[in-house]
Structure formats: C-alpha cells, structure tokens
Write a protein that holds these residues in place. Sequence first.
Motif, PDB file in Angstrom:
ATOM      1  N   LYS A   1      99.197  40.225  58.880  1.00 34.42           N
ATOM      2  CA  LYS A   1      98.924  38.929  59.462  1.00 34.42           C
ATOM      3  C   LYS A   1      99.544  38.870  60.862  1.00 34.42           C
ATOM      4  O   LYS A   1     100.675  39.308  61.074  1.00 34.42           O
ATOM      5  CB  LYS A   1      99.505  37.820  58.582  1.00 34.42           C
ATOM      6  N   ILE A   2      98.790  38.308  61.798  1.00 36.71           N
ATOM      7  CA  ILE A   2      99.193  38.306  63.193  1.00 36.71           C
ATOM      8  C   ILE A   2      99.386  36.879  63.675  1.00 36.71           C
ATOM      9  O   ILE A   2      98.508  36.021  63.487  1.00 36.71           O
ATOM     10  CB  ILE A   2      98.132  38.987  64.091  1.00 36.71           C
ATOM     11  N   GLY A   3     100.521  36.612  64.313  1.00 38.02           N
ATOM     12  CA  GLY A   3     100.795  35.298  64.864  1.00 38.02           C
ATOM     13  C   GLY A   3     100.859  35.334  66.383  1.00 38.02           C
ATOM     14  O   GLY A   3     101.321  36.314  66.977  1.00 38.02           O
ATOM     15  N   PHE A   4     100.380  34.265  66.986  1.00 39.06           N
ATOM     16  CA  PHE A   4     100.441  34.119  68.444  1.00 39.06           C
ATOM     17  C   PHE A   4     101.112  32.791  68.766  1.00 39.06           C
ATOM     18  O   PHE A   4     100.635  31.730  68.352  1.00 39.06           O
ATOM     19  CB  PHE A   4      99.036  34.151  69.057  1.00 39.06           C
ATOM     20  N   ILE A   5     102.212  32.872  69.477  1.00 39.01           N
ATOM     21  CA  ILE A   5     102.926  31.671  69.905  1.00 39.01           C
ATOM     22  C   ILE A   5     102.790  31.548  71.414  1.00 39.01           C
ATOM     23  O   ILE A   5     103.225  32.425  72.164  1.00 39.01           O
ATOM     24  CB  ILE A   5     104.407  31.734  69.496  1.00 39.01           C
ATOM     25  N   GLY A   6     102.151  30.479  71.852  1.00 42.29           N
ATOM     26  CA  GLY A   6     101.858  30.282  73.270  1.00 42.29           C
ATOM     27  C   GLY A   6     100.401  30.607  73.560  1.00 42.29           C
ATOM     28  O   GLY A   6      99.876  31.612  73.072  1.00 42.29           O
TER      29      GLY A   6
ATOM     30  N   PHE B   1      90.505  35.552  60.491  1.00 43.18           N
ATOM     31  CA  PHE B   1      91.171  35.033  59.292  1.00 43.18           C
ATOM     32  C   PHE B   1      92.565  35.627  59.092  1.00 43.18           C
ATOM     33  O   PHE B   1      93.311  35.196  58.215  1.00 43.18           O
ATOM     34  CB  PHE B   1      90.309  35.255  58.040  1.00 43.18           C
ATOM     35  N   ASN B   2      92.925  36.614  59.912  1.00 42.44           N
ATOM     36  CA  ASN B   2      94.277  37.180  59.859  1.00 42.44           C
ATOM     37  C   ASN B   2      95.187  36.627  60.953  1.00 42.44           C
ATOM     38  O   ASN B   2      96.309  37.096  61.119  1.00 42.44           O
ATOM     39  CB  ASN B   2      94.215  38.704  59.999  1.00 42.44           C
ATOM     40  N   VAL B   3      94.693  35.640  61.712  1.00 42.76           N
ATOM     41  CA  VAL B   3      95.403  35.159  62.897  1.00 42.76           C
ATOM     42  C   VAL B   3      95.859  33.714  62.726  1.00 42.76           C
ATOM     43  O   VAL B   3      95.111  32.857  62.259  1.00 42.76           O
ATOM     44  CB  VAL B   3      94.492  35.256  64.145  1.00 42.76           C
ATOM     45  N   THR B   4      97.108  33.465  63.113  1.00 45.88           N
ATOM     46  CA  THR B   4      97.650  32.106  63.186  1.00 45.88           C
ATOM     47  C   THR B   4      98.149  31.870  64.611  1.00 45.88           C
ATOM     48  O   THR B   4      98.761  32.756  65.209  1.00 45.88           O
ATOM     49  CB  THR B   4      98.821  31.913  62.205  1.00 45.88           C
ATOM     50  N   VAL B   5      97.878  30.677  65.137  1.00 45.90           N
ATOM     51  CA  VAL B   5      98.239  30.368  66.524  1.00 45.90           C
ATOM     52  C   VAL B   5      98.970  29.032  66.580  1.00 45.90           C
ATOM     53  O   VAL B   5      98.602  28.078  65.877  1.00 45.90           O
ATOM     54  CB  VAL B   5      96.987  30.285  67.422  1.00 45.90           C
ATOM     55  N   SER B   6      99.976  28.961  67.432  1.00 46.39           N
ATOM     56  CA  SER B   6     100.628  27.682  67.728  1.00 46.39           C
ATOM     57  C   SER B   6     100.919  27.605  69.215  1.00 46.39           C
ATOM     58  O   SER B   6     101.155  28.628  69.869  1.00 46.39           O
ATOM     59  CB  SER B   6     101.916  27.515  66.917  1.00 46.39           C
ATOM     60  N   THR B   7     100.903  26.397  69.749  1.00 48.52           N
ATOM     61  CA  THR B   7     101.187  26.192  71.172  1.00 48.52           C
ATOM     62  C   THR B   7     101.676  24.770  71.378  1.00 48.52           C
ATOM     63  O   THR B   7     101.427  23.884  70.555  1.00 48.52           O
ATOM     64  CB  THR B   7      99.928  26.450  72.031  1.00 48.52           C
ATOM     65  N   ARG B   8     102.377  24.555  72.486  1.00 44.90           N
ATOM     66  CA  ARG B   8     102.917  23.225  72.769  1.00 44.90           C
ATOM     67  C   ARG B   8     101.819  22.217  73.107  1.00 44.90           C
ATOM     68  O   ARG B   8     102.010  21.019  72.983  1.00 44.90           O
ATOM     69  CB  ARG B   8     103.908  23.302  73.934  1.00 44.90           C
ATOM     70  N   THR B   9     100.656  22.738  73.555  1.00 45.15           N
ATOM     71  CA  THR B   9      99.554  21.858  73.946  1.00 45.15           C
ATOM     72  C   THR B   9      98.342  22.169  73.080  1.00 45.15           C
ATOM     73  O   THR B   9      97.476  22.971  73.463  1.00 45.15           O
ATOM     74  CB  THR B   9      99.207  22.054  75.437  1.00 45.15           C
ATOM     75  N   PRO B  10      98.249  21.569  71.897  1.00 47.45           N
ATOM     76  CA  PRO B  10      97.163  21.883  70.957  1.00 47.45           C
ATOM     77  C   PRO B  10      95.765  21.691  71.530  1.00 47.45           C
ATOM     78  O   PRO B  10      94.823  22.360  71.108  1.00 47.45           O
ATOM     79  CB  PRO B  10      97.419  20.908  69.796  1.00 47.45           C
ATOM     80  N   SER B  11      95.615  20.799  72.513  1.00 52.26           N
ATOM     81  CA  SER B  11      94.286  20.562  73.091  1.00 52.26           C
ATOM     82  C   SER B  11      93.712  21.817  73.743  1.00 52.26           C
ATOM     83  O   SER B  11      92.493  21.952  73.871  1.00 52.26           O
ATOM     84  CB  SER B  11      94.356  19.429  74.120  1.00 52.26           C
ATOM     85  N   LYS B  12      94.604  22.749  74.137  1.00 46.70           N
ATOM     86  CA  LYS B  12      94.134  23.994  74.738  1.00 46.70           C
ATOM     87  C   LYS B  12      93.373  24.872  73.743  1.00 46.70           C
ATOM     88  O   LYS B  12      92.661  25.795  74.139  1.00 46.70           O
ATOM     89  CB  LYS B  12      95.318  24.799  75.292  1.00 46.70           C
ATOM     90  N   LEU B  13      93.549  24.589  72.458  1.00 47.61           N
ATOM     91  CA  LEU B  13      92.979  25.451  71.423  1.00 47.61           C
ATOM     92  C   LEU B  13      91.583  25.024  70.969  1.00 47.61           C
ATOM     93  O   LEU B  13      91.013  25.651  70.085  1.00 47.61           O
ATOM     94  CB  LEU B  13      93.913  25.479  70.208  1.00 47.61           C
ATOM     95  N   SER B  14      91.021  23.974  71.582  1.00 53.04           N
ATOM     96  CA  SER B  14      89.729  23.451  71.119  1.00 53.04           C
ATOM     97  C   SER B  14      88.618  24.490  71.238  1.00 53.04           C
ATOM     98  O   SER B  14      87.793  24.645  70.320  1.00 53.04           O
ATOM     99  CB  SER B  14      89.363  22.187  71.897  1.00 53.04           C
ATOM    100  N   GLU B  15      88.596  25.209  72.330  1.00 57.79           N
ATOM    101  CA  GLU B  15      87.557  26.238  72.516  1.00 57.79           C
ATOM    102  C   GLU B  15      87.758  27.386  71.534  1.00 57.79           C
ATOM    103  O   GLU B  15      86.794  27.923  70.979  1.00 57.79           O
ATOM    104  CB  GLU B  15      87.581  26.775  73.953  1.00 57.79           C
ATOM    105  N   LEU B  16      89.020  27.767  71.305  1.00 54.22           N
ATOM    106  CA  LEU B  16      89.325  28.818  70.334  1.00 54.22           C
ATOM    107  C   LEU B  16      88.856  28.406  68.942  1.00 54.22           C
ATOM    108  O   LEU B  16      88.244  29.206  68.212  1.00 54.22           O
ATOM    109  CB  LEU B  16      90.824  29.116  70.329  1.00 54.22           C
ATOM    110  N   GLU B  17      89.131  27.178  68.563  1.00 56.33           N
ATOM    111  CA  GLU B  17      88.706  26.676  67.251  1.00 56.33           C
ATOM    112  C   GLU B  17      87.195  26.692  67.115  1.00 56.33           C
ATOM    113  O   GLU B  17      86.647  27.015  66.047  1.00 56.33           O
ATOM    114  CB  GLU B  17      89.217  25.251  67.047  1.00 56.33           C
ATOM    115  N   LYS B  18      86.501  26.357  68.198  1.00 59.22           N
ATOM    116  CA  LYS B  18      85.040  26.330  68.188  1.00 59.22           C
ATOM    117  C   LYS B  18      84.457  27.726  68.046  1.00 59.22           C
ATOM    118  O   LYS B  18      83.520  27.954  67.258  1.00 59.22           O
ATOM    119  CB  LYS B  18      84.526  25.670  69.468  1.00 59.22           C
ATOM    120  N   ASN B  19      84.997  28.675  68.810  1.00 59.82           N
ATOM    121  CA  ASN B  19      84.451  30.042  68.813  1.00 59.82           C
ATOM    122  C   ASN B  19      84.916  30.881  67.635  1.00 59.82           C
ATOM    123  O   ASN B  19      84.210  31.799  67.208  1.00 59.82           O
ATOM    124  CB  ASN B  19      84.834  30.747  70.121  1.00 59.82           C
TER     125      ASN B  19
END
Length: 272
Positions: free
Chosen positions: A3-8, A29-47
């Motif tokens: 499992k791979i995590g990405f912080i930032g 499905f093996n990736v988890t992501v967190s960031t201080r600005t969740p709105s930046k992840l909208s495109e990632l969530e879509k794709n």
Amino acid sequence: MKKIGFIGYGSMGHVILNGFLNSGMLKPFNVTVSTRTPSKLSELEKNHPEVEIANDNIQTAQNSDIIFLFTGTSDVKYVIEEIKTSLSEKTHLIYISAALGMDLVGTIFDGKITKVIPSITSEVHEGVSLICHQESVTTEEADFVDNLFRTVGEVKLVDEVDLDVGADITSCSPAFIAKIFQEFSVQASNNSNFSKEEAEKMIISTLYGTSKLLYEKGYGVDDLISAVATKGGITEEGVKILDSELPELFSELFKTTIKKHQIIRRELEEQY
C-alpha cells in the motif's frame, strides 16, 4: 501488493502521483492521499475514483507500507512527528527535499529512507529523477521506487553528497534554461523588429529541435557547435562571446546555489 501513501499534493506531488497512476504501474486502489488543501484533490478523485482520500496524514500513514512525502522541506520533520506512531521500522519513507540530509531524517525515523530529487519535466515524461537509497533499503524495495520513477522519465542513482549539484543540473535547470532563453528573446527583440513573443516562439522551437539533435540523432555537444559555428563565420563570433562570459557566470551560479544548500542545511540541523 504494498500500500502506497502520498502526503502533500502540491505541484510536484500532482505531477509525480498522476504520472505513476497514468502509467498503470501504480494501481489506484493501493493508494491513499492526504493534503492540507483537500480541494486540490478534486481532479484526482474524478480521474482516479479508487484512490482513497484520507481525512488526515495519520490515516494515510496507517494505510501505507510506503509513504511519499511531497511536503515543503520545513514541514518534513513535523509531518514525520505527526505520523510517527503509525510508522514502523519496515515503513519505507521517500522524501524530495534536496537540502535535508537522510542523516537528519534518521534522527526522528528509524525505518527505511530514500531521497529523491524529481524534476518538473516529469510532467512530459522526460528529464531525470535523482535517487539515493539508505543502506537499510533492500534491493527489491529500491527497484520498486526506481521503476516507479522510470515511468515519468529517466532515473540516475547517486550518492547523497552529489545531490546538491545534481539538483542544479536536473531539478533547477528547467528554470535556469527558461531564464537564459527569456533573456535571449528580449535581446533578440531589442535588436530587431520581432516582438518578444515572436522571438520567444522561434527560440523555443529551435531549442526543441536542438534537443532532438542531441538526444535522438546522437550529436555530441562539441559536434553540434562545430557544425553550426563554421570557421570565420558569424556564429563563431557569437560563440567566442559565450566562451568568454559563460564560465564565470556558471561558476558563480553553482557557488551561489551550493552556498544556499549549506545555509538551509545548517538551519535544518538546528531544527532537528
């Protein structure tokens, strides 16, 4: 599968993570992501809807065997301390802060450490990522990371002592090169009827063609200079100016950036 995590998820995190996912080598499905600005992840969530968006960094760490820290240099220590109770000696931590030595990271994290200097050119699957693995990283673990970065460009394994200059060559140089040709276009415009934009467009096209000659056609740098700067010609006169001025300029550039690395490193030593 690990499992791979990405912080930032700043500009570099965006480029690298999306490159990994789009290559198919990293499964969402093996990736988890967190960031201080969740709105930046909208495109990632879509794709990549199968990527897990964590509520916080601790959740990312708890879900991950391998953690990529795409945070600012000054934030690395605080993020590690935040997630420390969710890490183990088997956790593989990869970070991208050039001036931050692995020895300092090792004072607050006793797991496996890899330091990577990526490049913005990875966005177009070009350029070089510099990688340095701590001795505790196994060959299998190192190969996994190296092969991930090969999906977004070339990889060069280096000793940490060479990363300062290496970062100038691979990570900083897109800005250096762009600045050089920006000034070239300004002076071209000042000495002609071309607008700055026209000159810039011609220079970029020529730069692209020059790169292809060097990279695809096998020209050596000296060969290309000799092919264009014929003896007694106009180009040769221009090359003489560059021969006269550039060595001192680039010597000063490296002295200045190396000094800045050293200043940041001393500041980090106080922090750690």
